[in-house]
Design an enzyme around this catalytic site. Structure first.
Site, mmCIF file in Angstrom:
data_model
loop_
_atom_site.group_PDB
_atom_site.id
_atom_site.type_symbol
_atom_site.label_atom_id
_atom_site.label_comp_id
_atom_site.label_asym_id
_atom_site.label_seq_id
_atom_site.Cartn_x
_atom_site.Cartn_y
_atom_site.Cartn_z
ATOM 1 N N TYR A 135 77.760 61.917 -7.590
ATOM 2 C CA TYR A 135 78.321 63.220 -7.964
ATOM 3 C C TYR A 135 77.251 64.317 -7.993
ATOM 4 O O TYR A 135 77.574 65.496 -7.902
ATOM 5 C CB TYR A 135 79.006 63.167 -9.343
ATOM 6 C CG TYR A 135 80.300 62.374 -9.359
ATOM 7 C CD1 TYR A 135 80.755 61.708 -8.227
ATOM 8 C CD2 TYR A 135 81.076 62.295 -10.508
ATOM 9 C CE1 TYR A 135 81.930 60.974 -8.248
ATOM 10 C CE2 TYR A 135 82.253 61.577 -10.530
ATOM 11 C CZ TYR A 135 82.669 60.909 -9.398
ATOM 12 O OH TYR A 135 83.844 60.187 -9.424
ATOM 13 N N LYS A 190 78.054 47.456 -7.881
ATOM 14 C CA LYS A 190 78.510 47.024 -6.553
ATOM 15 C C LYS A 190 77.256 46.552 -5.828
ATOM 16 O O LYS A 190 76.925 46.998 -4.724
ATOM 17 C CB LYS A 190 79.211 48.206 -5.861
ATOM 18 C CG LYS A 190 79.947 47.864 -4.583
ATOM 19 C CD LYS A 190 81.211 47.039 -4.807
ATOM 20 C CE LYS A 190 81.811 46.631 -3.468
ATOM 21 N NZ LYS A 190 82.840 45.578 -3.589
ATOM 22 N N ASP A 222 85.089 46.147 -8.110
ATOM 23 C CA ASP A 222 86.445 45.805 -7.658
ATOM 24 C C ASP A 222 87.046 44.728 -8.578
ATOM 25 O O ASP A 222 88.218 44.788 -8.962
ATOM 26 C CB ASP A 222 86.469 45.380 -6.181
ATOM 27 C CG ASP A 222 85.259 44.554 -5.774
ATOM 28 O OD1 ASP A 222 84.314 44.418 -6.579
ATOM 29 O OD2 ASP A 222 85.253 44.008 -4.653
ATOM 30 N N ASP A 246 84.113 56.936 -13.836
ATOM 31 C CA ASP A 246 85.184 57.931 -13.729
ATOM 32 C C ASP A 246 86.514 57.217 -13.479
ATOM 33 O O ASP A 246 87.525 57.465 -14.148
ATOM 34 C CB ASP A 246 84.826 58.854 -12.546
ATOM 35 C CG ASP A 246 85.707 60.079 -12.447
ATOM 36 O OD1 ASP A 246 86.601 60.227 -13.297
ATOM 37 O OD2 ASP A 246 85.506 60.875 -11.518
ATOM 38 N N ASP A 250 89.639 55.989 -16.502
ATOM 39 C CA ASP A 250 91.036 56.438 -16.401
ATOM 40 C C ASP A 250 91.980 55.239 -16.370
ATOM 41 O O ASP A 250 93.058 55.262 -16.960
ATOM 42 C CB ASP A 250 91.252 57.284 -15.135
ATOM 43 C CG ASP A 250 91.064 58.765 -15.416
ATOM 44 O OD1 ASP A 250 90.430 59.091 -16.444
ATOM 45 O OD2 ASP A 250 91.538 59.593 -14.613
#
Ligand code: NAD
Length: 366
Positions: A135, A190, A222, A246, A250
């Site tokens: 980001y 990851k 994942d 992020d 959620d």
């Protein structure tokens, strides 16, 4: 103690108004000052994070933030869009550690889309690194590809990067938070594909050696996304990078039924914090008086605990919220058959009433 109040856009103004009434009820010695942010600030000053708002935020001990954004600003150049205000505050204040608890209240078990037995008693804490990763990584932009699958074609690119100190400081935050809970940390990465996250995994493991009392495990993002809906109670503290955090936070929010219930805190190394609900400005329901103010009210409890050193007041606010839920009061997002549907203001009134009676009781009993 000074609190900067930045209501922002959409339902931001409605929910922050209720949170302020809750703070006022506590009658604690802090000063509150408001300033525009996001689309409201763009309208008033031509910028989503004007100098005067940033100055107020920097000088405050804590920031109470509503939400920013509206579809009408989608055509503005990126630097002027409301969402840039929140990124700017994180960057200028060094708010690198985002705490997002996902707690399932007993009364709201039925509001989750998961089976009650999977989420009853859920209490997990997602700690998201907030100022690094793809980001913020440079370089980024658009260009003509010189290699890849389509040389000569237009392409866009971002840069994923993390430095050792950035990973170390968020890892320390996670291990220390776990020490106050059930002493388990899951670091999500990851590492099987990304060099950045192999480095992340290595550095988190090194920091973990300083905390022999905390059990550390690693999980690919994942798999973490799957496990969160398969067996969410297996987690306690989850620590991860900005982008994975992020998305996973959620997902965790929805486990509990409504994003309208979930607070968040973003802290810097001096414990100055920005406190906001996990949701956005909800333009679809703005101005209708139906938004759930509880995530914002619970964010003030986090603020009282982390930045204002008022743990007892924090507990009182949390108990008041539990009490109104036990009374059967629900905003539309958490309403179910047999409960009483109320609007934003009425929900705020109920929390204030519960809080006032707890303060009166405390005064009487000394
Ligand atoms: P959103 O979180 O605003 O809304 C998603 C859905 O949840 C909507 O249906 C909304 O009505 C509902 N919802 C959200 N908060 C609620 C509440 N308190 N009570 C009841 N229902 C609630 O996400 P979105 O629709 O993707 O984004 C809307 C705007 O918010 C966009 O401009 C986005 O950029 C912005 N946004 C801002 C922040 C922030 O300020 N930190 C975070 C996320 C999104």
């Amino acid at each position: 103690m000074k609190i900067a109040v930045l209501p922002g856009d959409g339902i931001g103004t409605e929910i922050v108004a209720e949170a302020i009434r809750v703070l006022d009820t506590l009658e604690l010695p802090f000063e509150m000052e408001s300033a525009p942010v996001g689309g409201a600030a763009y309208e008033a000053h031509g910028h989503p994070l004007p100098e005067s708002t940033l100055k107020l935020a920097k000088e405050a001990d804590a920031i109470l933030f509503g939400a920013v954004g509206d579809w009408k600003y989608d055509r503005l150049e990126r630097a002027l869009r409301p969402e840039q205000a929140i990124l700017g505050l994180r960057k200028h204040l060094g708010l690198f550690a985002n705490f997002r608890p996902a707690i399932c209240y007993e009364e709201l078990v039925g509001a989750s889309s998961l089976k009650p037995e999977l989420i009853a008693g859920l209490d997990i804490l997602i700690i998201r690194e907030l100022t690094g990763d793809i980001y913020f990584g440079q370089p980024r932009g658009r260009r003509t590809a010189v290699d890849g699958h389509f040389p000569g074609a237009e392409e866009a690119f971002d840069t994923m990067r993390y430095s050792r100190p950035e990973i170390e400081r968020i890892a320390h935050v996670a291990f220390q938070a776990a020490q106050k809970r059930s002493k388990r940390v899951t670091s999500v990465d990851k590492a099987n594909v990304l060099e950045t996250f192999q480095f992340w995994k290595d550095v988190v493991s090194e920091v973990g050696k300083d905390y022999p009392d905390v059990e550390l495990d690693h999980m690919y993002v994942d798999n973490a996304a799957m496990q969160l809906v398969k067996a969410p109670k297996k987690f306690d503290v989850v620590v991860t990078g900005n982008m994975f955090g992020d998305i996973l936070s959620d997902e965790a929010a929805m486990l509990t039924g409504s994003i309208g219930m979930l607070p968040s805190a973003s802290l810097n190394s001096g414990n100055q914090g920005l406190y906001e609900p996990s949701h956005g400005s909800a333009p679809d329901i703005a101005g209708k008086g139906v938004a759930n103010p509880l995530a914002t009210i619970l964010s003030t409890a986090m603020m009282l605990r982390f930045s204002l050193n008022q743990p007892e007041a924090a507990e009182r606010v949390e108990s008041a919220v539990k009490q109104v839920l036990a009374q059967g009061l629900r905003t539309a997002d958490i309403w179910s058959e047999g409960t009483t549907r109320v609007g934003t203001r009425e929900m705020g009134d109920a929390v204030v009433a519960a809080l006032s009676s707890s303060i009166t009781k405390k005064t009487i009993t000394g």
